[in-house]
Design a protein around this motif. Structure first.
Motif, PDB file in Angstrom:
ATOM      1  N   GLY A  73     -22.886  26.114  43.257  1.00 21.15           N
ATOM      2  CA  GLY A  73     -22.061  26.261  42.061  1.00 21.15           C
ATOM      3  C   GLY A  73     -22.568  25.463  40.884  1.00 21.15           C
ATOM      4  O   GLY A  73     -23.737  25.099  40.804  1.00 21.15           O
ATOM      5  N   ARG A  74     -21.660  25.202  39.948  1.00 19.19           N
ATOM      6  CA  ARG A  74     -22.026  24.527  38.699  1.00 19.19           C
ATOM      7  C   ARG A  74     -21.373  23.157  38.672  1.00 19.19           C
ATOM      8  O   ARG A  74     -20.145  23.037  38.762  1.00 19.19           O
ATOM      9  CB  ARG A  74     -21.540  25.346  37.508  1.00 19.19           C
ATOM     10  CG  ARG A  74     -22.115  26.743  37.471  1.00 19.19           C
ATOM     11  CD  ARG A  74     -21.620  27.521  36.258  1.00 19.19           C
ATOM     12  NE  ARG A  74     -21.925  28.938  36.408  1.00 19.19           N
ATOM     13  CZ  ARG A  74     -21.056  29.851  36.839  1.00 19.19           C
ATOM     14  NH1 ARG A  74     -19.805  29.505  37.130  1.00 19.19           N
ATOM     15  NH2 ARG A  74     -21.419  31.104  36.972  1.00 19.19           N
ATOM     16  N   ALA A  75     -22.213  22.133  38.519  1.00 13.23           N
ATOM     17  CA  ALA A  75     -21.694  20.761  38.491  1.00 13.23           C
ATOM     18  C   ALA A  75     -20.696  20.583  37.345  1.00 13.23           C
ATOM     19  O   ALA A  75     -19.698  19.867  37.478  1.00 13.23           O
ATOM     20  CB  ALA A  75     -22.850  19.774  38.353  1.00 13.23           C
ATOM     21  N   MET A  84     -16.916  27.606  39.762  1.00  7.07           N
ATOM     22  CA  MET A  84     -17.768  27.752  40.941  1.00  7.07           C
ATOM     23  C   MET A  84     -18.058  26.365  41.514  1.00  7.07           C
ATOM     24  O   MET A  84     -19.033  25.712  41.156  1.00  7.07           O
ATOM     25  CB  MET A  84     -19.062  28.481  40.587  1.00  7.07           C
ATOM     26  CG  MET A  84     -19.823  28.936  41.825  1.00  7.07           C
ATOM     27  SD  MET A  84     -21.353  29.770  41.422  1.00  7.07           S
ATOM     28  CE  MET A  84     -21.950  30.165  43.083  1.00  7.07           C
ATOM     29  N   LEU A  85     -17.195  25.955  42.409  1.00  2.00           N
ATOM     30  CA  LEU A  85     -17.210  24.577  42.917  1.00  2.00           C
ATOM     31  C   LEU A  85     -17.826  24.483  44.302  1.00  2.00           C
ATOM     32  O   LEU A  85     -17.761  23.425  44.917  1.00  2.00           O
ATOM     33  CB  LEU A  85     -15.772  24.043  42.980  1.00  2.00           C
ATOM     34  CG  LEU A  85     -14.969  24.152  41.683  1.00  2.00           C
ATOM     35  CD1 LEU A  85     -13.551  23.668  41.893  1.00  2.00           C
ATOM     36  CD2 LEU A  85     -15.643  23.353  40.575  1.00  2.00           C
ATOM     37  N   VAL A 106     -20.253  12.888  46.404  1.00  2.00           N
ATOM     38  CA  VAL A 106     -19.417  13.940  45.795  1.00  2.00           C
ATOM     39  C   VAL A 106     -19.062  15.028  46.801  1.00  2.00           C
ATOM     40  O   VAL A 106     -17.935  15.522  46.839  1.00  2.00           O
ATOM     41  CB  VAL A 106     -20.171  14.576  44.591  1.00  2.00           C
ATOM     42  CG1 VAL A 106     -19.414  15.787  44.051  1.00  2.00           C
ATOM     43  CG2 VAL A 106     -20.393  13.535  43.497  1.00  2.00           C
ATOM     44  N   LYS A 107     -20.034  15.399  47.625  1.00  4.98           N
ATOM     45  CA  LYS A 107     -19.928  16.618  48.429  1.00  4.98           C
ATOM     46  C   LYS A 107     -19.052  16.435  49.668  1.00  4.98           C
ATOM     47  O   LYS A 107     -19.274  15.527  50.455  1.00  4.98           O
ATOM     48  CB  LYS A 107     -21.335  17.047  48.853  1.00  4.98           C
ATOM     49  CG  LYS A 107     -21.400  18.302  49.688  1.00  4.98           C
ATOM     50  CD  LYS A 107     -22.834  18.777  49.913  1.00  4.98           C
ATOM     51  CE  LYS A 107     -23.538  17.988  50.993  1.00  4.98           C
ATOM     52  NZ  LYS A 107     -24.743  18.705  51.504  1.00  4.98           N
ATOM     53  N   ALA A 108     -18.062  17.303  49.831  1.00  2.64           N
ATOM     54  CA  ALA A 108     -17.419  17.503  51.127  1.00  2.64           C
ATOM     55  C   ALA A 108     -18.112  18.689  51.784  1.00  2.64           C
ATOM     56  O   ALA A 108     -18.536  19.619  51.090  1.00  2.64           O
ATOM     57  CB  ALA A 108     -15.936  17.797  50.959  1.00  2.64           C
ATOM     58  N   GLU A 109     -18.278  18.664  53.098  1.00  3.16           N
ATOM     59  CA  GLU A 109     -19.002  19.759  53.741  1.00  3.16           C
ATOM     60  C   GLU A 109     -18.394  20.094  55.091  1.00  3.16           C
ATOM     61  O   GLU A 109     -17.968  19.218  55.836  1.00  3.16           O
ATOM     62  CB  GLU A 109     -20.487  19.412  53.891  1.00  3.16           C
ATOM     63  CG  GLU A 109     -20.748  18.153  54.685  1.00  3.16           C
ATOM     64  CD  GLU A 109     -22.203  17.695  54.657  1.00  3.16           C
ATOM     65  OE1 GLU A 109     -23.039  18.380  54.048  1.00  3.16           O
ATOM     66  OE2 GLU A 109     -22.498  16.657  55.253  1.00  3.16           O
ATOM     67  N   VAL A 185     -20.808  24.960  54.500  1.00  2.00           N
ATOM     68  CA  VAL A 185     -19.994  25.378  53.365  1.00  2.00           C
ATOM     69  C   VAL A 185     -19.527  24.095  52.716  1.00  2.00           C
ATOM     70  O   VAL A 185     -18.967  23.227  53.395  1.00  2.00           O
ATOM     71  CB  VAL A 185     -18.793  26.220  53.843  1.00  2.00           C
ATOM     72  CG1 VAL A 185     -17.855  26.530  52.682  1.00  2.00           C
ATOM     73  CG2 VAL A 185     -19.267  27.499  54.516  1.00  2.00           C
ATOM     74  N   SER A 186     -19.792  23.924  51.422  1.00  2.00           N
ATOM     75  CA  SER A 186     -19.558  22.614  50.821  1.00  2.00           C
ATOM     76  C   SER A 186     -19.146  22.712  49.362  1.00  2.00           C
ATOM     77  O   SER A 186     -19.173  23.785  48.755  1.00  2.00           O
ATOM     78  CB  SER A 186     -20.828  21.751  50.921  1.00  2.00           C
ATOM     79  OG  SER A 186     -21.763  22.138  49.931  1.00  2.00           O
TER      80      SER A 186
END
Ligand SMILES: [Fe+2]
Length: 226
Positions: A73-75, A84-85, A106-109, A185-186
């Motif tokens: 997605g877009r930061a 688009m996260l 930042v990322k949850a996955e 998927v994150s």
């Protein structure tokens, strides 16, 4: 690592993915020349594509990961609070091939075992300063069910099972018994900035050019598409 080895891993990985009935998106098959000619920002700037890493250590069989970023997605949408996260990767952890201990800021996955062997994930909580907490246990969601894990506990995910890792949860993983096809998927993902490793290692391979690349790696884009 040698380019010839990267080419070989791409060929083997694609065949492994296909053996589960999964097919990668069309740009997976673009040659370096075609990618350079078409250069869609939606692929190049989003850093979609092939990502074969030995974490810069030159021992891919023991320490490495096959990744293909299918969407990202877009930061800027994160800051805006909508849009688009999300991101999606296809990965392969070979049998006894370690993806080393790391966490994200930042990322949850969601790490999903899509088929093959057992996916083992070793987990630690973060101490207040962000380092590994070697004492405290933690709770992680596994397919909607919370599971308690002791510090350094190892989740064993069979095909179909997954775990949700929130930012700050330290994790390392490997295939057990056989190679494992993994889905990720994150949150929208920046691999240049959002990986904190426990040991001083890199995120990407450094490549020794001993033959022509059959596909460019995401980490080739800056140099090869300049
Ligand atoms: Fe991770």
């Amino acid at each position: 690592m040698k380019r010839s080895r990267v080419n070989q891993i791409i060929r083997e990985g694609e065949a492994f993915i296909r053996s589960f009935g999964q097919v990668l998106p069309p740009f997976a098959n673009w040659s370096p020349a075609e990618l350079a000619r078409r250069r869609p920002p939606g692929i190049v700037d989003a850093r979609l594509g092939w990502d074969i890493t030995d974490y810069g250590q030159g021992r891919f069989d023991e320490l490495g990961l096959f990744l293909f970023t299918a969407r990202n997605g877009r930061a800027a949408d994160l800051a805006a609070g909508g849009g688009m996260l999300y991101a999606e990767k296809v990965m392969i952890s070979r049998r006894d091939q370690l993806s080393p201990m790391h966490r994200h800021v930042v990322k949850a996955e969601d790490i999903i075992n899509r088929g093959g062997g057992t996916l083992v994930i070793e987990l630690f909580a973060s101490a207040p300063d962000g380092s590994i907490d070697r004492q405290a246990g933690l709770e992680v969601p596994t397919d909607g069910v919370m599971r308690s894990v002791e510090a350094g506990g190892k989740l064993q995910l069979a095909p179909g099972e997954s775990v949700t890792l929130m930012p700050g949860v330290w994790h390392a993983f490997w295939g057990e018994g056989a190679d494992v096809l993994i889905g990720e998927v994150s949150t929208v993902n920046d691999d240049l900035t959002d990986n904190v490793f426990a040991d001083p290692i890199g995120r990407f391979s450094s490549i020794e050019e001993d033959e022509e690349p059959i596909r460019l790696l995401v980490s080739d884009y800056d140099r090869w598409l300049a």
